[in-house]
Motif scaffolding. Structure first.
Motif, PDB file in Angstrom:
ATOM      1  N   GLY A   1      10.965  13.311  57.874  1.00  0.00           N
ATOM      2  CA  GLY A   1      11.477  14.446  58.630  1.00  0.00           C
ATOM      3  C   GLY A   1      12.914  14.776  58.272  1.00  0.00           C
ATOM      4  N   ALA A   2      13.727  13.751  58.137  1.00  0.00           N
ATOM      5  CA  ALA A   2      15.131  13.968  57.782  1.00  0.00           C
ATOM      6  C   ALA A   2      15.243  14.598  56.399  1.00  0.00           C
ATOM      7  CB  ALA A   2      15.895  12.651  57.835  1.00  0.00           C
ATOM      8  N   THR A   3      14.432  14.125  55.469  1.00  0.00           N
ATOM      9  CA  THR A   3      14.437  14.679  54.118  1.00  0.00           C
ATOM     10  C   THR A   3      13.992  16.133  54.127  1.00  0.00           C
ATOM     11  OG1 THR A   3      14.004  12.509  53.155  1.00  0.00           O
ATOM     12  CG2 THR A   3      13.473  14.425  51.793  1.00  0.00           C
ATOM     13  N   GLN A   4      12.912  16.427  54.844  1.00  0.00           N
ATOM     14  CA  GLN A   4      12.398  17.790  54.915  1.00  0.00           C
ATOM     15  C   GLN A   4      13.420  18.728  55.558  1.00  0.00           C
ATOM     16  OE1 GLN A   4       8.593  18.073  56.838  1.00  0.00           O
ATOM     17  NE2 GLN A   4       8.372  20.237  56.406  1.00  0.00           N
ATOM     18  N   ARG A   5      14.065  18.263  56.616  1.00  0.00           N
ATOM     19  CA  ARG A   5      15.070  19.073  57.300  1.00  0.00           C
ATOM     20  C   ARG A   5      16.242  19.369  56.366  1.00  0.00           C
ATOM     21  NH1 ARG A   5      19.466  17.362  59.632  1.00  0.00           N
ATOM     22  NH2 ARG A   5      18.720  15.229  59.801  1.00  0.00           N
ATOM     23  N   THR A   6      16.702  18.362  55.653  1.00  0.00           N
ATOM     24  CA  THR A   6      17.832  18.523  54.744  1.00  0.00           C
ATOM     25  C   THR A   6      17.489  19.463  53.593  1.00  0.00           C
ATOM     26  OG1 THR A   6      18.664  16.324  55.312  1.00  0.00           O
ATOM     27  CG2 THR A   6      19.461  17.298  53.252  1.00  0.00           C
ATOM     28  N   GLU A   7      16.293  19.315  53.031  1.00  0.00           N
ATOM     29  CA  GLU A   7      15.870  20.196  51.946  1.00  0.00           C
ATOM     30  C   GLU A   7      15.826  21.652  52.422  1.00  0.00           C
ATOM     31  OE1 GLU A   7      12.154  18.541  50.655  1.00  0.00           O
ATOM     32  OE2 GLU A   7      13.126  17.041  49.395  1.00  0.00           O
ATOM     33  N   ALA A   8      15.324  21.861  53.623  1.00  0.00           N
ATOM     34  CA  ALA A   8      15.260  23.215  54.176  1.00  0.00           C
ATOM     35  C   ALA A   8      16.665  23.782  54.385  1.00  0.00           C
ATOM     36  CB  ALA A   8      14.479  23.222  55.488  1.00  0.00           C
ATOM     37  N   GLN A   9      17.588  22.957  54.840  1.00  0.00           N
ATOM     38  CA  GLN A   9      18.963  23.416  55.041  1.00  0.00           C
ATOM     39  C   GLN A   9      19.612  23.793  53.713  1.00  0.00           C
ATOM     40  OE1 GLN A   9      20.468  20.033  57.220  1.00  0.00           O
ATOM     41  NE2 GLN A   9      20.159  21.049  59.197  1.00  0.00           N
TER      42      GLN A   9
ATOM     43  N   LEU B   1       8.110   8.219  59.030  1.00  0.00           N
ATOM     44  CA  LEU B   1       8.066   9.579  59.554  1.00  0.00           C
ATOM     45  C   LEU B   1       9.478  10.105  59.816  1.00  0.00           C
ATOM     46  CD1 LEU B   1       6.187  11.877  60.386  1.00  0.00           C
ATOM     47  CD2 LEU B   1       6.133  10.905  62.686  1.00  0.00           C
ATOM     48  N   GLN B   2      10.331   9.241  60.315  1.00  0.00           N
ATOM     49  CA  GLN B   2      11.723   9.622  60.570  1.00  0.00           C
ATOM     50  C   GLN B   2      12.405  10.032  59.264  1.00  0.00           C
ATOM     51  OE1 GLN B   2      14.175   6.406  61.890  1.00  0.00           O
ATOM     52  NE2 GLN B   2      15.783   7.748  62.661  1.00  0.00           N
ATOM     53  N   ALA B   3      12.239   9.221  58.227  1.00  0.00           N
ATOM     54  CA  ALA B   3      12.867   9.515  56.931  1.00  0.00           C
ATOM     55  C   ALA B   3      12.272  10.773  56.310  1.00  0.00           C
ATOM     56  CB  ALA B   3      12.694   8.332  55.987  1.00  0.00           C
TER      57      ALA B   3
ATOM     58  N   GLY C   1      10.711  19.577  60.043  1.00  0.00           N
ATOM     59  CA  GLY C   1      11.409  18.347  59.667  1.00  0.00           C
ATOM     60  C   GLY C   1      12.109  17.709  60.857  1.00  0.00           C
ATOM     61  N   THR C   2      12.734  18.525  61.684  1.00  0.00           N
ATOM     62  CA  THR C   2      13.415  18.013  62.878  1.00  0.00           C
ATOM     63  C   THR C   2      12.418  17.374  63.838  1.00  0.00           C
ATOM     64  OG1 THR C   2      15.156  19.674  62.675  1.00  0.00           O
ATOM     65  CG2 THR C   2      14.880  18.653  64.835  1.00  0.00           C
ATOM     66  N   VAL C   3      11.280  18.030  64.016  1.00  0.00           N
ATOM     67  CA  VAL C   3      10.247  17.490  64.913  1.00  0.00           C
ATOM     68  C   VAL C   3       9.732  16.153  64.370  1.00  0.00           C
ATOM     69  CG1 VAL C   3       7.916  17.849  65.806  1.00  0.00           C
ATOM     70  CG2 VAL C   3       9.579  19.714  65.883  1.00  0.00           C
ATOM     71  N   LYS C   4       9.442  16.106  63.078  1.00  0.00           N
ATOM     72  CA  LYS C   4       8.969  14.849  62.479  1.00  0.00           C
ATOM     73  C   LYS C   4       9.997  13.736  62.683  1.00  0.00           C
ATOM     74  CE  LYS C   4       6.090  16.474  58.640  1.00  0.00           C
ATOM     75  NZ  LYS C   4       5.998  16.502  57.163  1.00  0.00           N
ATOM     76  N   GLU C   5      11.254  14.074  62.463  1.00  0.00           N
ATOM     77  CA  GLU C   5      12.314  13.080  62.603  1.00  0.00           C
ATOM     78  C   GLU C   5      12.381  12.559  64.037  1.00  0.00           C
ATOM     79  OE1 GLU C   5      17.033  12.611  61.417  1.00  0.00           O
ATOM     80  OE2 GLU C   5      16.130  14.602  61.454  1.00  0.00           O
ATOM     81  N   LYS C   6      12.292  13.457  65.011  1.00  0.00           N
ATOM     82  CA  LYS C   6      12.364  13.048  66.418  1.00  0.00           C
ATOM     83  C   LYS C   6      11.133  12.244  66.829  1.00  0.00           C
ATOM     84  CE  LYS C   6      15.735  16.304  67.935  1.00  0.00           C
ATOM     85  NZ  LYS C   6      16.893  15.490  68.056  1.00  0.00           N
TER      86      LYS C   6
END
Length: 65
Positions: free
Chosen positions: A35-43, A31-33, A16-21
């Protein structure tokens, strides 16, 4: 909590972080959104892992004082 789940959740966060960056670098808002969503869900999943671990530790401590 199994170590496999913990690794899986951390890997989801990294992806998710990579996608966001990449989305930031290419001005790709979708792609940014994503990635941010995926990163947050994982957290959130990782936080759940920590709660489950703490509950197990507490239960074990109460059983074996």
């Amino acid at each position: 909590m199994s170590i496999g789940d913990k690794i899986k959740h951390k890997a989801e966060e990294v992806v998710g972080t990579v996608k966001e960056k990449v989305g930031d670098a290419t001005d790709n808002e979708r792609l940014q959104a994503e990635g941010a969503t995926q990163r947050t869900e994982a957290q959130i999943k990782q936080a759940g892992d920590h709660v489950k671990d703490a509950a197990h530790d507490t239960r074990d401590a109460l059983r074996h004082p």
